[in-house]
Scaffold this active site. Structure first.
Site, short mmCIF file in Angstrom:
data_model
loop_
_atom_site.label_atom_id
_atom_site.label_comp_id
_atom_site.label_asym_id
_atom_site.label_seq_id
_atom_site.Cartn_x
_atom_site.Cartn_y
_atom_site.Cartn_z
CG MET A 35 -1.90 -1.25 1.18
SD MET A 35 -3.00 -1.26 -0.24
CE MET A 35 -4.05 -2.66 0.12
CB SER A 36 0.58 4.50 1.75
OG SER A 36 -0.63 4.83 1.12
CB VAL A 37 5.15 0.76 2.35
CG1 VAL A 37 6.66 0.52 2.26
CG2 VAL A 37 4.67 0.56 3.79
CE LYS A 63 0.56 8.11 -0.31
NZ LYS A 63 -0.24 6.88 -0.41
#
Length: 394
Positions: free
Chosen positions: A108-110, A112
Site C-alpha cells: 500500500m502506501s509504503v 510512497k
C-alpha cells in the site's frame, strides 16, 4: 482459495478483495488479481546475516494499558509477515496466513517512500530540484489546483489542493483513485479510467501551497507523473534500475497498473518481507546498501527529520510534538531520526537509528486505519527494542 477451481463464494471480487477474509489471500496474490509490471532484481543478492531469537513470550503493555505478549499482538493485529533486524542481523521472523519468504505482499502506501527515494537519487544527478515547479515537467498541471506548487511541497504533502482521503466514504476522492485504477467498480455516471485523468480533475485549492501537511495519496501520483516526464521512463523500470538491482534485492517485486498502463505510485507495490527489510536497513545506514551508496546520505537524513510545526493534520490527531512528514516518510521523532513508511491495512517499515533497529510488518487489518492496532504494533516494536538494551527512541 482452496480447490480447483475454488468455490464461487470463496473467490475475491472487486467489491471484496481488500476485505476480510479475502484480503488474507489477495494481499499476497495481487499479480493474480490485477495487471502488474515487474520490478526486476539483479544477479547479486545482499545477504542478511541471521542471529535467531524468540520474542514470542516477551511481555509488555499494549495500547490499552493491559499486559500482552509479542505473539498475542502478532495474532491480534492479523500479521502475515514480521521481521526485525538489529545491527543488520535478522533476529526474528514470522509468517502467517500462507505468506512465504518468497511471497510478494502489497505494501500500500509504503510505496510512497520508495517514490520519495527515487527523487533523492534524481535530485543528486541534477535531473530535478526541490524548488522546481511541477509544471516544469507536467505543463498540464497548470489547469489544476497544483499550479504554482513545487516538487518539495508535494513531497512533504504540503500543497493546498483539496482532496478528501476519507477511506470510510465510498464517494471520497480516495475512492476515486480505486475507480481510476480499476480496484473497485465504477459507479454509475463516473468515468475515471486512469490516474492522470483524476489528477487533472482536481481544480480546487483550499489554502496556500506550503502552509501545512495534509495527507493525500494523490500527491504521490502527481510525483510519479513528474518522475516519468523527467526521466522518460516508467516507475517499474526506475525502481528496478535505481533500487532493486543495485541494492541486491532477493526477489522481483511488482507494481499494479492503471488502465493506461501507469504504475500506482501512491500504493501499488508488492514486495517480499526480507526485501522490505533491506530497504529499511538502507535508510538506517544513511543510504548505503551492501557496501554501496544507493541514496545520498543527506536525502536519507532529511527524510528522517522534517518540520513538526506543519504536522497538524486533524485526520492524524492534529499537532504532535516531535512528529513530522518529510519526503514521503512519517517521522516519529525528528530529534532521533526515527521514521517509518506506512500503508493502510497495517503495512509498516520502521527505522529506529538510536536502537540500530529495523522492523517490517505486513498485515491484513479489517479496516484501512486502526489506531489501536497501530498502537499495539508500535508498543511491540518498542518492547523488543528495549529488551535488546539499546538507547530508546525517546
Amino acid at each position: 482459495m482452496r480447490g480447483f477451481p475454488p468455490p464461487v463464494e470463496a473467490r475475491p471480487t472487486l467489491e471484496t478483495w481488500d476485505r476480510n477474509p479475502f484480503s488474507a489471500w489477495s494481499f499476497h496474490n495481487m499479480r493474480r488479481l490485477f495487471p502488474t509490471a515487474p520490478i526486476a532484481r539483479g544477479s547479486k543478492v545482499w545477504a542478511l546475516p541471521s542471529d535467531p531469537r524468540n520474542f514470542d513470550s516477551l511481555k509488555f503493555k499494549g495500547s490499552s494499558g493491559s499486559e500482552t505478549t509479542v505473539r498475542a499482538v502478532l495474532d491480534s493485529t492479523q500479521t502475515e509477515g514480521f521481521i526485525l533486524l538489529h545491527r543488520g542481523r535478522i533476529l526474528f521472523e514470522h509468517y502467517g496466513n500462507g505468506l512465504q519468504p518468497s511471497s510478494p505482499h502489497i505494501v500500500m502506501s509504503v510505496t510512497k517512500s520508495f517514490v520519495g527515494t527515487l527523487f533523492g537519487i534524481l535530485e543528486e544527478r541534477g535531473v530535478l530540484r526541490l524548488n522546481d515547479p511541477l509544471t516544469r515537467f507536467v505543463p498540464e498541471l497548470a489547469r489544476t489546483a497544483y499550479d504554482g506548487a513545487t516538487i518539495g511541497q508535494v513531497l512533504d504533502m504540503q500543497s493546498g489542493v483539496r482532496f478528501n482521503e476519507d477511506y470510510t466514504d465510498p464517494l471520497s476522492d480516495a475512492a476515486r483513485i480505486d475507480w481510476a485504477l480499476g480496484w473497485k467498480p465504477l459507479p454509475p455516471g463516473e468515468s475515471y479510467r486512469s490516474i492522470d485523468q483524476l489528477i487533472l480533475s482536481l481544480t480546487t485549492r483550499e489554502r496556500e501551497h506550503g502552509a501545512a501537511f495534509r495527507y493525500r495519496s494523490i500527491e504521490t501520483d502527481v510525483l510519479g507523473w513528474v518522475i516519468a516526464r523527467a526521466t522518460q521512463s516508467d516507475l517499474a523500470t526506475l525502481l528496478s534500475q535505481e533500487l532493486w538491482q543495485p541494492m541486491g534485492m532477493e526477489f522481483d517485486a511488482d507494481i499494479v497498473l492503471d488502465r493506461a498502463g501507469v504504475g500506482l505510485a501512491d500504493g501499488g507495490m508488492s514486495a517480499t518481507l526480507r526485501d522490505l527489510a533491506r530497504f529499511g536497513q538502507m535508510y538506517l545506514d544513511d543510504g548505503v546498501a551492501n557496501g554501496r551508496t544507493i541514496v545520498p546520505a543527506a536525502w536519507v537524513r532529511a527524510s528522517r527529520t522534517g518540520d513538526p510545526e506543519k504536522f497538524n493534520d486533524p485526520a492524524f490527531g492534529g499537532p504532535q510534538p516531535g512528529h513530522a512528514y518529510s519526503r514521503q516518510w512519517w517521522v516519529r521523532n525528528v530529534a532521533t531520526g526515527t521514521a517509518m513508511a506506512r500503508g493502510i491495512h497495517g503495512q509498516l517499515v520502521y527505522v529506529d537509528p538510536p536502537r540500530a533497529l529495523v522492523a517490517v510488518k505486513l498485515s491484513s487489518w479489517p479496516t484501512a486505519r486502526n489506531l489501536a492496532l497501530l498502537g499495539d504494533t508500535m508498543a511491540m516494536i518498542d518492547a523488543i527494542g528495549a529488551s535488546l538494551g539499546d538507547r530508546p527512541h525517546t
